[in-house]
Write a protein that holds these residues in place. Structure first.
Motif, PDB file in Angstrom:
ATOM      1  N   VAL A 110       1.166  -1.636   0.338  1.00 12.06           N
ATOM      2  CA  VAL A 110      -0.454  -0.186   0.212  1.00 12.06           C
ATOM      3  C   VAL A 110       1.097   0.800   0.075  1.00 12.06           C
ATOM      4  CG1 VAL A 110      -1.457   1.531   1.441  1.00 12.06           C
ATOM      5  CG2 VAL A 110      -2.303  -1.183   1.048  1.00 12.06           C
ATOM      6  N   GLN A 111       0.690   2.120  -1.043  1.00  9.42           N
ATOM      7  CA  GLN A 111       1.650   3.513  -0.734  1.00  9.42           C
ATOM      8  C   GLN A 111       0.380   4.372  -0.538  1.00  9.42           C
ATOM      9  OE1 GLN A 111       3.540   3.589  -4.418  1.00  9.42           O
ATOM     10  NE2 GLN A 111       5.015   2.170  -4.113  1.00  9.42           N
ATOM     11  N   ILE A 112       1.275   5.181  -0.017  1.00 13.28           N
ATOM     12  CA  ILE A 112       0.153   6.776   0.360  1.00 13.28           C
ATOM     13  C   ILE A 112       1.215   7.324  -0.135  1.00 13.28           C
ATOM     14  CG2 ILE A 112      -0.757   7.653   1.551  1.00 13.28           C
ATOM     15  CD1 ILE A 112      -1.495   5.486   3.874  1.00 13.28           C
ATOM     16  N   GLN A 113       0.349   8.793  -0.687  1.00 14.05           N
ATOM     17  CA  GLN A 113       1.517   9.879  -1.403  1.00 14.05           C
ATOM     18  C   GLN A 113       0.744  10.987  -0.858  1.00 14.05           C
ATOM     19  OE1 GLN A 113       2.240   7.946  -5.427  1.00 14.05           O
ATOM     20  NE2 GLN A 113       3.604   7.788  -5.234  1.00 14.05           N
ATOM     21  N   SER A 114       1.565  11.853  -1.074  1.00 18.86           N
ATOM     22  CA  SER A 114       0.693  13.408  -1.241  1.00 18.86           C
ATOM     23  C   SER A 114       0.566  14.141  -1.953  1.00 18.86           C
ATOM     24  CB  SER A 114       1.566  14.560  -0.017  1.00 18.86           C
ATOM     25  OG  SER A 114       2.326  14.381  -0.880  1.00 18.86           O
ATOM     26  N   SER A 115       1.145  13.352  -3.394  1.00 22.97           N
ATOM     27  CA  SER A 115       1.052  14.402  -4.840  1.00 22.97           C
ATOM     28  C   SER A 115       1.631  12.861  -4.984  1.00 22.97           C
ATOM     29  CB  SER A 115       1.922  15.044  -4.722  1.00 22.97           C
ATOM     30  OG  SER A 115       1.713  15.769  -6.285  1.00 22.97           O
ATOM     31  N   TRP A 116       0.314  13.169  -6.624  1.00 24.30           N
ATOM     32  CA  TRP A 116       0.283  12.332  -8.143  1.00 24.30           C
ATOM     33  C   TRP A 116       1.217  12.965  -9.046  1.00 24.30           C
ATOM     34  CZ3 TRP A 116      -4.090   8.735  -8.832  1.00 24.30           C
ATOM     35  CH2 TRP A 116      -3.279   7.336  -9.646  1.00 24.30           C
ATOM     36  N   PHE A 117       1.187  14.417  -8.788  1.00 27.03           N
ATOM     37  CA  PHE A 117       1.539  15.270  -9.542  1.00 27.03           C
ATOM     38  C   PHE A 117       3.399  14.442 -10.901  1.00 27.03           C
ATOM     39  CE2 PHE A 117       4.898  18.846 -11.461  1.00 27.03           C
ATOM     40  CZ  PHE A 117       3.467  19.219 -12.780  1.00 27.03           C
ATOM     41  N   PRO A 118       3.504  14.087 -12.149  1.00 27.02           N
ATOM     42  CA  PRO A 118       2.606  15.536 -13.347  1.00 27.02           C
ATOM     43  C   PRO A 118       1.058  14.275 -13.342  1.00 27.02           C
ATOM     44  CG  PRO A 118       4.027  14.028 -13.903  1.00 27.02           C
ATOM     45  CD  PRO A 118       4.625  13.486 -12.566  1.00 27.02           C
ATOM     46  N   ASP A 142      -3.187  17.203 -10.861  1.00 28.30           N
ATOM     47  CA  ASP A 142      -2.947  18.229 -10.304  1.00 28.30           C
ATOM     48  C   ASP A 142      -1.532  18.294  -9.008  1.00 28.30           C
ATOM     49  OD1 ASP A 142      -4.796  17.833  -8.714  1.00 28.30           O
ATOM     50  OD2 ASP A 142      -5.741  19.480  -9.021  1.00 28.30           O
ATOM     51  N   ARG A 143      -1.141  19.268  -9.222  1.00 33.18           N
ATOM     52  CA  ARG A 143      -0.012  19.888  -8.090  1.00 33.18           C
ATOM     53  C   ARG A 143      -0.631  19.681  -6.884  1.00 33.18           C
ATOM     54  NH1 ARG A 143       4.792  22.684  -9.807  1.00 33.18           N
ATOM     55  NH2 ARG A 143       4.523  22.261 -12.179  1.00 33.18           N
ATOM     56  N   ASN A 144      -0.576  19.114  -5.939  1.00 34.98           N
ATOM     57  CA  ASN A 144      -0.672  19.287  -4.390  1.00 34.98           C
ATOM     58  C   ASN A 144      -0.468  20.420  -4.182  1.00 34.98           C
ATOM     59  OD1 ASN A 144      -1.568  19.148  -1.317  1.00 34.98           O
ATOM     60  ND2 ASN A 144      -0.726  16.900  -1.080  1.00 34.98           N
ATOM     61  N   PRO A 145      -0.586  21.846  -3.092  1.00 35.15           N
ATOM     62  CA  PRO A 145       0.193  22.585  -2.499  1.00 35.15           C
ATOM     63  C   PRO A 145       0.921  22.692  -1.711  1.00 35.15           C
ATOM     64  CG  PRO A 145      -2.575  23.573  -2.560  1.00 35.15           C
ATOM     65  CD  PRO A 145      -2.286  21.643  -3.035  1.00 35.15           C
ATOM     66  N   GLN A 146       0.296  21.763  -0.920  1.00 37.41           N
ATOM     67  CA  GLN A 146       1.363  21.631   0.771  1.00 37.41           C
ATOM     68  C   GLN A 146       0.714  22.102   1.799  1.00 37.41           C
ATOM     69  OE1 GLN A 146       2.631  18.435   0.732  1.00 37.41           O
ATOM     70  NE2 GLN A 146       2.756  17.740  -1.366  1.00 37.41           N
ATOM     71  N   SER A 147      -0.639  22.423   1.496  1.00 40.91           N
ATOM     72  CA  SER A 147      -0.318  24.100   2.326  1.00 40.91           C
ATOM     73  C   SER A 147      -2.358  23.873   2.010  1.00 40.91           C
ATOM     74  CB  SER A 147       0.193  25.030   2.151  1.00 40.91           C
ATOM     75  OG  SER A 147      -0.058  25.890   1.274  1.00 40.91           O
ATOM     76  N   PHE A 148      -2.591  24.323   2.947  1.00 36.40           N
ATOM     77  CA  PHE A 148      -4.394  24.239   3.825  1.00 36.40           C
ATOM     78  C   PHE A 148      -4.679  26.041   1.963  1.00 36.40           C
ATOM     79  CE2 PHE A 148      -8.469  25.307   3.881  1.00 36.40           C
ATOM     80  CZ  PHE A 148      -9.418  24.244   3.741  1.00 36.40           C
ATOM     81  N   VAL A 149      -5.643  25.410   1.097  1.00 36.72           N
ATOM     82  CA  VAL A 149      -6.300  26.854   0.870  1.00 36.72           C
ATOM     83  C   VAL A 149      -7.464  26.419   0.159  1.00 36.72           C
ATOM     84  CG1 VAL A 149      -3.810  27.712  -0.328  1.00 36.72           C
ATOM     85  CG2 VAL A 149      -5.364  25.846  -1.509  1.00 36.72           C
ATOM     86  N   PRO A 150      -8.220  27.744   0.285  1.00 36.36           N
ATOM     87  CA  PRO A 150      -9.779  27.833   0.037  1.00 36.36           C
ATOM     88  C   PRO A 150     -10.428  26.732  -1.135  1.00 36.36           C
ATOM     89  CG  PRO A 150      -9.146  30.089   0.718  1.00 36.36           C
ATOM     90  CD  PRO A 150      -8.425  28.959   0.304  1.00 36.36           C
ATOM     91  N   ASN A 151      -9.736  27.041  -2.267  1.00 31.32           N
ATOM     92  CA  ASN A 151      -8.954  26.360  -3.114  1.00 31.32           C
ATOM     93  C   ASN A 151      -8.078  25.537  -4.452  1.00 31.32           C
ATOM     94  OD1 ASN A 151      -9.882  25.685  -6.318  1.00 31.32           O
ATOM     95  ND2 ASN A 151     -11.973  26.857  -6.240  1.00 31.32           N
ATOM     96  N   ILE A 152      -7.629  24.704  -4.328  1.00 27.29           N
ATOM     97  CA  ILE A 152      -6.407  24.220  -4.367  1.00 27.29           C
ATOM     98  C   ILE A 152      -6.757  24.538  -6.447  1.00 27.29           C
ATOM     99  CG2 ILE A 152      -5.740  22.251  -3.555  1.00 27.29           C
ATOM    100  CD1 ILE A 152      -6.262  20.489  -5.852  1.00 27.29           C
ATOM    101  N   PHE A 153      -6.808  24.843  -7.266  1.00 30.13           N
ATOM    102  CA  PHE A 153      -6.829  25.574  -8.128  1.00 30.13           C
ATOM    103  C   PHE A 153      -6.646  27.306  -9.173  1.00 30.13           C
ATOM    104  CE2 PHE A 153      -9.517  21.834  -8.331  1.00 30.13           C
ATOM    105  CZ  PHE A 153      -9.281  20.870  -9.306  1.00 30.13           C
ATOM    106  N   PHE A 154      -7.085  27.395  -7.382  1.00 32.54           N
ATOM    107  CA  PHE A 154      -6.553  29.124  -7.235  1.00 32.54           C
ATOM    108  C   PHE A 154      -5.182  29.216  -7.021  1.00 32.54           C
ATOM    109  CE2 PHE A 154     -11.062  28.789  -8.621  1.00 32.54           C
ATOM    110  CZ  PHE A 154     -10.842  29.572  -9.936  1.00 32.54           C
ATOM    111  N   ALA A 155      -4.364  28.159  -6.250  1.00 29.99           N
ATOM    112  CA  ALA A 155      -3.098  27.861  -5.507  1.00 29.99           C
ATOM    113  C   ALA A 155      -1.600  28.840  -5.947  1.00 29.99           C
ATOM    114  CB  ALA A 155      -2.760  27.192  -5.174  1.00 29.99           C
TER     115      ALA A 155
END
Length: 83
Positions: free
Chosen positions: A54-62, A65-78
């Motif tokens: 089992v692999q757990i990853q913080s991002s699957w880029f590319p 989409d990118r994981n901004p690695q911090s909480f933002v209201p909408n990641i698509f506008f990070a």
């Protein structure tokens, strides 16, 4: 084929939605969190002696989409500063 890895089920689940899809929240630092989600159904039989990983990853880029690695209201506008 020693060491061969075959993905049999993959999915993306954002941690911000671990409690509610309607009200995303930041993941608190240093506190264990419970995640419950279902993986897509697959018909696969593991033979005796086979091992699963089992692999757990913080991002699957590319691939996704990118994981901004911090909480933002909408990641698509990070902004680039939050990535």
């Amino acid at each position: 084929m020693g060491g061969y890895q075959l993905p049999v089920s993959m999915d993306i689940f954002r941690g911000r939605y671990r409690d509610s899809f309607e009200h995303p929240t930041a993941i608190p630092a240093g506190q264990p969190q419970r995640y419950r989600f279902a993986l897509p159904s697959v018909n696969h039989v593991f033979l005796a002696g086979h091992r699963i990983m089992v692999q757990i990853q913080s991002s699957w880029f590319p691939l996704y989409d990118r994981n901004p690695q911090s909480f933002v209201p909408n990641i698509f506008f990070a902004s680039r500063r939050t990535m």
